[in-house]
Design an enzyme around this catalytic site. Structure first.
Site, mmCIF file in Angstrom:
data_model
loop_
_atom_site.group_PDB
_atom_site.id
_atom_site.type_symbol
_atom_site.label_atom_id
_atom_site.label_comp_id
_atom_site.label_asym_id
_atom_site.label_seq_id
_atom_site.Cartn_x
_atom_site.Cartn_y
_atom_site.Cartn_z
ATOM 1 C CD GLU A 1 -3.138 1.114 1.946
ATOM 2 O OE1 GLU A 1 -3.754 2.172 2.157
ATOM 3 O OE2 GLU A 1 -3.490 0.015 2.395
ATOM 4 C CB ALA A 2 4.058 2.153 1.623
#
Length: 140
Positions: free
Chosen positions: A56-57
């Site tokens: 997700e980062a």
């Protein structure tokens, strides 16, 4: 932005604790890595949640790049399949844009170990908020 500026943006509480190191950020692709050590479950294997954080980062940072200066982005959906475990070394992730639209984008993220073995495949969808543009002056 330069890579050092992206790293400074990513150096927040969770990303810092995870040991996230960025290697590349653009709207089409973001790459980064994190150590397995410190990101494991009680049995010594890489924690699946840590894989999701890395995925997700990377996708979110690519989405911020797509939003442009003054814009913002955030993850709204993640799906991850964990294929293999890792007990040491580094996990490297690469987020590749599948589609980037005006308000939503989706990236496929592949995480691999130091030997190139695929550990996880994730799909991350992000909301994209582009900066508001000033209206064009009327031709009165």
């Amino acid at each position: 932005m330069e890579l050092s500026e992206w790293q400074a943006l990513a150096d927040t509480g969770l990303h810092t604790r995870m040991g996230l190191e960025l290697l590349e950020v653009s709207p089409e692709r973001a790459r980064g890595r994190m150590p397995v050590e410190g990101n494991t479950q009680p049995y010594g294997l890489l924690h699946g949640g840590a894989s999701c954080v890395l995925a997700e980062a990377l996708a979110s940072l690519a989405a911020v790049a797509a939003a442009g200066e003054g814009g913002a982005a955030y993850g709204i959906e993640i799906n991850a399949s964990h294929h293999e475990g890792a007990r040491g070394g580094w996990v490297t992730g690469e987020a590749r844009a599948l589609r980037v639209g005006g308000t939503v984008g989706t990236w496929e993220v592949v995480l691999a170990d130091d030997d190139g073995r695929r550990l996880c495949t994730a799909r991350v969808t992000c909301a994209i908020r582009r900066p508001k543009r000033e209206p064009k002056p009327s031709a009165d």
